[in-house]
Structure formats: structure tokens, C-alpha cells
Scaffold this active site. Structure first.
Site, mmCIF file in Angstrom:
data_model
loop_
_atom_site.group_PDB
_atom_site.id
_atom_site.type_symbol
_atom_site.label_atom_id
_atom_site.label_comp_id
_atom_site.label_asym_id
_atom_site.label_seq_id
_atom_site.Cartn_x
_atom_site.Cartn_y
_atom_site.Cartn_z
ATOM 1 N N SER A 118 0.838 -1.205 0.000
ATOM 2 C CA SER A 118 0.000 0.000 0.000
ATOM 3 C C SER A 118 0.869 1.251 0.000
ATOM 4 C CB SER A 118 -0.930 0.007 1.223
ATOM 5 O OG SER A 118 -0.190 -0.206 2.411
ATOM 6 N N GLU A 149 -0.084 -12.884 -1.756
ATOM 7 C CA GLU A 149 -1.532 -12.881 -2.021
ATOM 8 C C GLU A 149 -1.966 -14.131 -2.790
ATOM 9 O OE1 GLU A 149 -2.876 -9.275 -3.877
ATOM 10 O OE2 GLU A 149 -2.065 -8.010 -2.294
ATOM 11 N N GLU A 180 -9.288 -10.054 3.696
ATOM 12 C CA GLU A 180 -9.617 -8.673 3.336
ATOM 13 C C GLU A 180 -11.006 -8.584 2.707
ATOM 14 O OE1 GLU A 180 -6.486 -6.498 1.407
ATOM 15 O OE2 GLU A 180 -7.787 -4.796 0.949
HETATM 16 O O1 KIV Z 1 -0.432 -3.366 1.568
HETATM 17 C C1 KIV Z 1 -1.080 -3.362 2.617
HETATM 18 O O2 KIV Z 1 -1.011 -2.421 3.393
HETATM 19 C C2 KIV Z 1 -1.931 -4.536 2.861
HETATM 20 C C3 KIV Z 1 -3.032 -4.533 3.877
HETATM 21 C C4 KIV Z 1 -3.343 -5.907 4.351
HETATM 22 C C5 KIV Z 1 -3.005 -3.591 4.983
HETATM 23 O O3 KIV Z 1 -1.727 -5.523 2.222
#
Ligand code: KIV
Length: 276
Positions: free
Chosen positions: A44, A113, A181
Site C-alpha cells: 500500500s 496474495e 480482506e
Molecule cells: O499493503 C497493505 O497495506 C496490505 C493490507 C493488508 C493492509 O496488504
């Protein structure tokens, strides 16, 4: 020092796990002092720290800079490095090599992921090599184009069973926990109750074993967009803006810097230069 055993112990004792993101040294220092259980150096940061539109453009080399900064600031927390898009998708060897780079940079674990045979194999190889892995199911931002946008996952019993099946396979492959998520709270509850390892929710309700959120979201510093699941604990955007306005005013009015913030030349040198 927190470890994967801390995560499992908290789940087994029915105590919640609290996690936050951090991308830089000083933020990691503050969060670490607070007694947080884990820090995710999330991809993120592509949006929050680098201003990209999504997470696709961040590279492993860029992620490593942020992991190094966070690991210098956080001494007690368990640090998880988020494997960016295409840093683990080409081959198991590529994924393992890049996961190793994250550990060398100071992460204690990595996050990946999704779930398929390829990911399960990669998880096994990482764990065999001493690299703990946190899984990530439900809405997985790196698969946004195939998912078809920011969609809530696990809304039907079939879909919930399918996420649970993936979660069980990740658990079996050696993941120490799984991020869930964007799904209804009851879906995450069902999944959490049917796993031995902890779940860490984000937009997945209160029944997960723990929670993670983006620090800049809950502190009100990142304001480009705010998902429904974000609760704002502070409004740092306004705090910083107010501080910057005061600074500008004081510079313009010659109130800053005052004597308190200045250094003085000694009298002898002043005399030589005829300074009053
Ligand atoms: O990149 C991120 O911040 C995430 C979330 C699970 C917070 O993957």
C-alpha cells in the site's frame, strides 16, 4: 521480541492481535514503542508513500528500501514484508529469492496474495528455507483486474467455503497466519473458527483473530480515499496543515527563527567584523 509464536499464542488464548502498517523509520519507532504485535511494510506504500494510483508499479528493490528503514526503527515488533506484484509470480525460484531479499533487509516474514498450486509450492519452499509466510485471501489487491474491481468477497456460502478451503491449504503449506480482506464479518468468523492459525482482518469484521489497517488511513494522514472499514483515530492531515500554516506565518512575520532557535557569534568575532 514478537515472533510467529506470539501470533499463535494470542490466537490460542483468545486474545486479539493488533497490527499496523509502517513504511519509514520514525513511524516504525512510534508504532514499535506502542507495543503493537506486528508491522506490515505493505505494498500500500505505493499509493500512500509514493503517490501511485495502485500497487502494481512498486518493485522489490523499492520495497527493500522501506523494509530497511522500518527494521531500523522497530526493535520489538514482528516485521512482515509485503511481496509486490510480479516479484513472486514468475517462478518459485524468483519468489524464494525475493522473499530472501526481504529477510536480509530486516523483515521477519513475508506476505503473499492468493492461493493456487503455484503459491502453495512457493509457501512450502519459503517455510522450508526459514522464511515465515503470511497468506492473504478475500479481496487481494494485486488480483484486482481479474477480480473486477474493489469487490466484497465471500458473500455466498459457496464462496465462503472456497475461501476456507484455500485458507486450509495455506495453513497446511505452512503459513503462520492469513490476512482476510473485505468480506462480511460472519464469513470471516466462519473461516477463523475453522482454522488453527490466526486470521488478520482488514474490512472483515470483528471476529478475526486480529486486525490490520493502514496507519496513514486511521491517523487521517492519507486522504485520497477512505474505505468504509477505516475508523479515523486522529486527523493528522489537519494537524500538519495547521502547523505548516503557523510556520509560514511566523517566517513571513520574522517571528521564526527567534533567538532561541539561533546560534550567536562571540563578541570578539563580532568586533572584528564590526557587527553590532
Ligand atoms: O499493503 C497493505 O497495506 C496490505 C493490507 C493488508 C493492509 O496488504
Amino acid at each position: 521480541m514478537k515472533t510467529i509464536s506470539t501470533f499463535q499464542r494470542l490466537k490460542d488464548n483468545n486474545e486479539k492481535i493488533a497490527m499496523l502498517t509502517a513504511y519509514d523509520y520514525s513511524t516504525a519507532q512510534v508504532i514499535d514503542k506502542s507495543g503493537i504485535d506486528g508491522i506490515l511494510v505493505g505494498d500500500s506504500l505505493a499509493m500512500v508513500a509514493l503517490g501511485y494510483e495502485n500497487t502494481y508499479n512498486i518493485t522489490i528493490d523499492e520495497m527493500l528500501i522501506f523494509i530497511k528503514a522500518v527494521s531500523r526503527g522497530a526493535k520489538e515488533s514482528f516485521i512482515i514484508g509485503d511481496m509486490p506484484f510480479m516479484s513472486y509470480n514468475l517462478s518459485v525460484e524468483q519468489g524464494l529469492e525475493n522473499a530472501g531479499k526481504m529477510i536480509k533487509a530486516g523483515a521477519n516474514a513475508v506476505k503473499l496474495e492468493g492461493c493456487n498450486d503455484y503459491i502453495l509450492n512457493l509457501v512450502k519452499r519459503c517455510v522450508e528455507s526459514g522464511i515465515p509466510v503470511l497468506g492473504h485471501l478475500g479481496f487481494t489487491p494485486q488480483l484486482m483486474n481479474t477480480i473486477g474491481g474493489h469487490k466484497i468477497q465471500g458473500k455466498t456460502s459457496d464462496k465462503i467455503e472456497s475461501i476456507l478451503e484455500s485458507a486450509k491449504m495455506l495453513e497446511e503449506a505452512g503459513c503462520f497466519g492469513i490476512v482476510l480482506e473485505l468480506m462480511p464479518a460472519e464469513s470471516a468468523k466462519y473461516i477463523t473458527e475453522n482454522l488453527k492459525i490466526p486470521t488478520i482482518g482488514i474490512g472483515a469484521g470483528k471476529y478475526c483473530s486480529g486486525q490490520i489497517v493502514v496507519t496513514d488511513d486511521i491517523m487521517g494522514k492519507f486522504t485520497d480515499f477512505t474505505p468504509k472499514f477505516v475508523k479515523k483515530y486522529e486527523n493528522l492531515h489537519d494537524v500538519v496543515l495547521k502547523g505548516v500554516h503557523s510556520y509560514i506565518q511566523e517566517v513571513k512575520n520574522e517571528q521564526f527563527p527567534s533567538e532561541k532557535e539561533s546560534f550567536e557569534l562571540n563578541n570578539e568575532e563580532k568586533e572584528k567584523l564590526n557587527i553590532k
